[in-house]
Design a protein around this motif. Structure first.
Motif, PDB file in Angstrom:
ATOM      1  N   GLY A  21     -28.122  46.634 -18.837  1.00 36.40           N
ATOM      2  CA  GLY A  21     -27.675  47.858 -18.197  1.00 36.40           C
ATOM      3  C   GLY A  21     -28.335  49.068 -18.843  1.00 36.40           C
ATOM      4  O   GLY A  21     -29.199  48.940 -19.711  1.00 36.40           O
ATOM      5  N   THR A  22     -27.916  50.242 -18.436  1.00 38.64           N
ATOM      6  CA  THR A  22     -28.499  51.482 -18.947  1.00 38.64           C
ATOM      7  C   THR A  22     -28.172  51.703 -20.423  1.00 38.64           C
ATOM      8  O   THR A  22     -28.996  52.209 -21.172  1.00 38.64           O
ATOM      9  N   ASN A  23     -26.975  51.290 -20.844  1.00 38.34           N
ATOM     10  CA  ASN A  23     -26.549  51.529 -22.224  1.00 38.34           C
ATOM     11  C   ASN A  23     -26.335  50.280 -23.054  1.00 38.34           C
ATOM     12  O   ASN A  23     -26.298  50.354 -24.275  1.00 38.34           O
ATOM     13  N   SER A  24     -26.175  49.139 -22.402  1.00 39.83           N
ATOM     14  CA  SER A  24     -25.900  47.931 -23.170  1.00 39.83           C
ATOM     15  C   SER A  24     -26.534  46.704 -22.524  1.00 39.83           C
ATOM     16  O   SER A  24     -26.933  46.714 -21.361  1.00 39.83           O
ATOM     17  N   MET A  25     -26.622  45.660 -23.339  1.00 39.19           N
ATOM     18  CA  MET A  25     -27.104  44.364 -22.877  1.00 39.19           C
ATOM     19  C   MET A  25     -26.031  43.342 -23.259  1.00 39.19           C
ATOM     20  O   MET A  25     -25.490  43.398 -24.367  1.00 39.19           O
ATOM     21  N   ARG A  26     -25.735  42.452 -22.330  1.00 40.64           N
ATOM     22  CA  ARG A  26     -24.676  41.468 -22.560  1.00 40.64           C
ATOM     23  C   ARG A  26     -25.226  40.059 -22.434  1.00 40.64           C
ATOM     24  O   ARG A  26     -26.052  39.792 -21.568  1.00 40.64           O
ATOM     25  N   LEU A  27     -24.728  39.187 -23.289  1.00 33.61           N
ATOM     26  CA  LEU A  27     -25.071  37.765 -23.241  1.00 33.61           C
ATOM     27  C   LEU A  27     -23.790  36.974 -23.049  1.00 33.61           C
ATOM     28  O   LEU A  27     -22.798  37.204 -23.744  1.00 33.61           O
ATOM     29  N   ALA A  28     -23.800  36.068 -22.083  1.00 35.24           N
ATOM     30  CA  ALA A  28     -22.669  35.158 -21.870  1.00 35.24           C
ATOM     31  C   ALA A  28     -23.227  33.746 -21.746  1.00 35.24           C
ATOM     32  O   ALA A  28     -24.196  33.512 -21.017  1.00 35.24           O
ATOM     33  N   ILE A  29     -22.628  32.810 -22.476  1.00 38.45           N
ATOM     34  CA  ILE A  29     -23.015  31.404 -22.419  1.00 38.45           C
ATOM     35  C   ILE A  29     -21.774  30.601 -22.071  1.00 38.45           C
ATOM     36  O   ILE A  29     -20.713  30.793 -22.671  1.00 38.45           O
ATOM     37  N   ALA A  30     -21.917  29.715 -21.081  1.00 46.76           N
ATOM     38  CA  ALA A  30     -20.771  28.937 -20.621  1.00 46.76           C
ATOM     39  C   ALA A  30     -21.186  27.511 -20.290  1.00 46.76           C
ATOM     40  O   ALA A  30     -22.329  27.254 -19.899  1.00 46.76           O
ATOM     41  N   ASP A  31     -20.233  26.603 -20.458  1.00 51.13           N
ATOM     42  CA  ASP A  31     -20.406  25.230 -19.984  1.00 51.13           C
ATOM     43  C   ASP A  31     -19.890  25.171 -18.564  1.00 51.13           C
ATOM     44  O   ASP A  31     -18.762  25.583 -18.286  1.00 51.13           O
ATOM     45  N   VAL A  32     -20.725  24.676 -17.656  1.00 56.54           N
ATOM     46  CA  VAL A  32     -20.366  24.573 -16.242  1.00 56.54           C
ATOM     47  C   VAL A  32     -20.199  23.099 -15.905  1.00 56.54           C
ATOM     48  O   VAL A  32     -21.109  22.300 -16.107  1.00 56.54           O
ATOM     49  N   ALA A  33     -19.016  22.735 -15.420  1.00 56.77           N
ATOM     50  CA  ALA A  33     -18.718  21.344 -15.093  1.00 56.77           C
ATOM     51  C   ALA A  33     -17.956  21.283 -13.770  1.00 56.77           C
ATOM     52  O   ALA A  33     -17.549  22.313 -13.230  1.00 56.77           O
ATOM     53  N   GLU A  34     -17.780  20.088 -13.267  1.00 55.36           N
ATOM     54  CA  GLU A  34     -17.056  19.889 -12.004  1.00 55.36           C
ATOM     55  C   GLU A  34     -15.658  20.498 -12.050  1.00 55.36           C
ATOM     56  O   GLU A  34     -15.176  21.022 -11.059  1.00 55.36           O
TER      57      GLU A  34
END
Length: 90
Positions: A21-34
């Motif tokens: 974004g203009t002021n920040s950067m975000r990182l999200a990590i997730a496990d995706v399962a059924e």
């Protein structure tokens, strides 16, 4: 699990997302399962990409360097956690 995720072959994987974004950067990590999505890691960095942009709407060199550095840091964190990122949109 939403149908669009199943159709894209996203199930049973660890996924990473970076939002710039203009002021920040975000990182999200997730496990995706059924059976759902489980957040594994998230982080927010204040990168101030829009600093000193003013009405010119031109990104200045220092904020660009900060954001490139942070992007590399986030990508390294994704690799360390074995997260897959199929697409990067800037």
């Amino acid at each position: 699990m939403p149908l669009f995720l199943r159709k894209q072959g996203v199930v049973d994987m660890r996924r990473g997302v970076i939002d710039m974004g203009t002021n920040s950067m975000r990182l999200a990590i997730a496990d995706v399962a059924e059976d759902g999505i489980t957040m594994v890691y998230n982080e927010v960095a204040e990168t101030r990409l829009g600093e000193n942009m003013g009405t010119s709407e031109i990104i200045q060199p220092e904020p660009m360097e900060r954001n490139i550095f942070q992007l590399k840091e986030f990508l390294a964190k994704m690799m360390k956690r074995r997260a897959v990122c199929k697409m990067l949109i800037l």
